[in-house]
Every structure is written in C-alpha cells, then in structure tokens.
Scaffold this motif. Structure first.
Motif, PDB file in Angstrom:
ATOM      1  N   SER A 169     -21.702  90.206 -55.811  1.00 47.06           N
ATOM      2  CA  SER A 169     -22.632  90.894 -54.910  1.00 47.06           C
ATOM      3  C   SER A 169     -23.154  89.950 -53.837  1.00 47.06           C
ATOM      4  N   ARG A 170     -23.485  88.725 -54.220  1.00 44.77           N
ATOM      5  CA  ARG A 170     -24.001  87.759 -53.248  1.00 44.77           C
ATOM      6  C   ARG A 170     -22.939  87.447 -52.183  1.00 44.77           C
ATOM      7  N   LEU A 171     -21.701  87.282 -52.629  1.00 46.26           N
ATOM      8  CA  LEU A 171     -20.619  87.017 -51.685  1.00 46.26           C
ATOM      9  C   LEU A 171     -20.449  88.174 -50.704  1.00 46.26           C
ATOM     10  N   MET A 172     -20.414  89.412 -51.208  1.00 42.28           N
ATOM     11  CA  MET A 172     -20.196  90.574 -50.368  1.00 42.28           C
ATOM     12  C   MET A 172     -21.396  90.860 -49.469  1.00 42.28           C
TER      13      MET A 172
ATOM     14  N   TYR B 259     -25.057  94.861 -54.908  1.00 45.35           N
ATOM     15  CA  TYR B 259     -25.199  95.184 -56.328  1.00 45.35           C
ATOM     16  C   TYR B 259     -26.063  96.437 -56.505  1.00 45.35           C
ATOM     17  N   TYR B 260     -27.213  96.456 -55.846  1.00 46.90           N
ATOM     18  CA  TYR B 260     -28.116  97.592 -56.008  1.00 46.90           C
ATOM     19  C   TYR B 260     -27.574  98.857 -55.342  1.00 46.90           C
ATOM     20  N   MET B 261     -26.769  98.706 -54.303  1.00 49.46           N
ATOM     21  CA  MET B 261     -26.152  99.885 -53.683  1.00 49.46           C
ATOM     22  C   MET B 261     -25.266 100.603 -54.697  1.00 49.46           C
ATOM     23  N   TYR B 262     -24.551  99.820 -55.506  1.00 45.00           N
ATOM     24  CA  TYR B 262     -23.668 100.418 -56.495  1.00 45.00           C
ATOM     25  C   TYR B 262     -24.392 100.820 -57.781  1.00 45.00           C
TER      26      TYR B 262
ATOM     27  N   PHE C 101     -17.391  96.263 -61.718  1.00 42.84           N
ATOM     28  CA  PHE C 101     -16.972  94.897 -61.400  1.00 42.84           C
ATOM     29  C   PHE C 101     -17.947  94.169 -60.477  1.00 42.84           C
ATOM     30  N   ILE C 102     -19.061  94.838 -60.123  1.00 42.50           N
ATOM     31  CA  ILE C 102     -20.020  94.228 -59.203  1.00 42.50           C
ATOM     32  C   ILE C 102     -21.059  93.451 -59.993  1.00 42.50           C
ATOM     33  N   GLY C 103     -20.833  92.162 -60.162  1.00 46.79           N
ATOM     34  CA  GLY C 103     -21.843  91.291 -60.763  1.00 46.79           C
ATOM     35  C   GLY C 103     -22.672  90.634 -59.684  1.00 46.79           C
TER      36      GLY C 103
END
Length: 296
Positions: free
Chosen positions: A233-236, A208-211, A227-229
């Motif tokens: 983010s946790r899943l990725m 999330y923070y990367m994006y 689209f990064i919630g």
C-alpha cells in the motif's frame, strides 16, 4: 529552425486519426452513460419520482442549464434519453459530426444537470471534454463524413479512376481546442495531486484503506484486496502521488515529446484500468481512459 519546428509539432499538433479514435471511444462512453440511467428515469428524472431538480429562487441562486426542465412526464423524459442516445450513435460513426457533437453535448449535459445529486467527478470531466471537443474536427478521419468528402474530391466511376494517384493530405493538424484539452487533462492530475494532503497519503495507507471500502469494491477488487498489505500500500500510494505530478509535467512539457506523453500514457492506462475494474465509482476511470487517447 528545423529543430524548433519539429519540437512544436511534437508538442502541439494532433493526428486526426487520434481525434477519430477519441470520438469513437468518447461517443461510446456517452452512449453507455445515457443507457445506464434509462432504468431510473421514473425515479430520478421525471415528476413521478423524487424531485432532485434545483430551483432558481433568486438572482443569487446557482444557475444551470438543462433541457429536461421542459420534460416532466416519464414518457417525455424517456424520449429525450432515446434521442440523446441516437445522437451519440451518429457521433460514433461520424455522420454530420459537427451537428451531432453539439446535440450529444447538449443532451448529456442536460441529463447530468437534471439530477445534480447523482453527479460525480466522472460527469464533470465528461462535460468539460464534451465542451472543448466541440471545436475539434473529430470527423476528419475514420468517419462517414470523411468518406463522403473523399468521394466528392476523388470521384471514382470506373476502373481507370481506381488507378489514379491519390494525393493525401497530412493528418497532423494544429488546433487551439486541442491545447485546451491538454491543459484540462494536465490540470485534472495537478489538482488531484495538490489535494492529497491527508495523513493517509503521507503515511502510505491510502490505497490499503481504499480496498477496505467493501461497499465500492467489485468482485475483482475484493480479490485484489487480499494482497494489499501495508508495505505494498505504501509503495502504491506514494507512486500514485508521483505519477500525478509527473503526468502534469509530461503533458505540458514542450521538449522530449512524444516520449514523455507515451510514458505517462502507459502508466495512466494501468492506473485507471485497475481502478475501473476493482472499484465502483461511476464512469470516472473509463472517461479518463477515453480522454487519455488525446496523448497518442
């Protein structure tokens, strides 16, 4: 005994056509790396601009290798870049492959070391594989060298020669430098895994923070960021950590090959591909995609 032989072959042997594809892609990446720096030669690589070259002031200073230490004027450095680019072109087509492997490696490493402040992880990975691949027969297939060798071995002067049966040699070879490349590749993922110790990696917010780093995002990255919630983010984030430790195991594991590497290859192509098109962090992701060809 046949099972052991097959296991070792699947684990440690490489196809010369795989090496040829690696040569073409890696050579192309080297050519791109040289050309993308051409416009900033006067600023970063010649004496006309800022001097980022490291000085060896004592026996305790960090030693480094760069032929560019002997080139100072902008025109001289430009000529060095052009010659290095030509070396990569010959490497891509596989002409005098051994010679141009060496010249390309010396040229690009010299460029990287001349302005070390510009280096990133992609340059270091590139340099490592340039050195290891010096020992590999990258020109054994799909090259001018292989065509010339074939014509010398099976000369064809008329239509009768064209109808002769050609006995082809196996394209599967064993080489210690290939094992070194596999270990190098595995260690890259292992060390990136063990260094993910920050809070953002444990709570799943790293992606999330990367994006949110708008300075580094490409137009595609800005679109993806919408689209990064936190849930996604946790899943990725957790998946990234799992992929890296799995890849280390998959590359080095002697059994269940080549399927373990094939699964890793599919995962990592997607992983590095998304990063390459969404975040501007130099050539790291592209270099890794080229190196992953060795898993074919």
């Amino acid at each position: 005994m046949e099972f052991i032989r097959k296991t070792i072959k699947n684990w440690l042997y490489v196809d010369t056509r795989t090496l040829a594809l690696f040569r073409i892609c890696f050579g192309f990446m080297g050519l791109i790396d040289v050309l993308r720096r051409f416009g900033v030669i006067e600023v970063f690589y010649s004496d006309s601009g800022m001097n980022f070259r490291r000085e060896v002031t004592s026996k305790y200073s960090i030693k480094y290798f760069s032929l560019l230490d002997h080139f100072h004027a902008t025109t001289e450095v430009q000529l060095f870049f052009i010659v290095t680019a030509i070396c990569f072109l010959f490497l891509i087509i596989g002409y005098k492959t051994r010679l141009f492997q060496l010249l390309s490696a010396v040229g690009l490493i010299s460029i990287h070391n001349a302005a070390v402040i510009l280096e990133n992880g992609g340059d270091m990975v590139f340099n490592n594989f340039l050195i290891w691949s010096l020992f590999l027969p990258l020109g054994a297939s799909w090259s001018v060298d292989s065509i010339r060798k074939s014509l010398r071995k099976q000369p064809e002067f008329d239509t009768h020669d064209l109808n002769k049966t050609v006995h082809t040699e196996s394209t599967q070879i064993f080489h210690f430098a290939y094992i070194a490349c596999l270990v190098q590749l595995a260690l890259i993922y292992f060390y990136t895994y063990i260094n993910k110790t920050g809070t953002m990696w444990s709570d799943g917010t790293a992606v999330y923070y990367m994006y949110q780093l708008e300075t580094f995002l490409s137009p595609i990255g800005e679109w993806i960021a919408q689209f990064i919630g936190f849930s996604f983010s946790r899943l990725m984030t957790l998946s990234t950590v799992s992929f890296e430790i799995y890849t280390t195991f998959a590359i080095l594991c002697p059994i269940l090959q080549p399927w373990l590497r094939r699964i890793a290859l599919i995962i990592l192509i997607s992983f590095h591909g998304i990063i390459a098109i969404s975040v501007n962090i130099g050539l790291f992701s592209w270099v890794m995609l080229a190196a992953l060809i060795l898993l074919l």
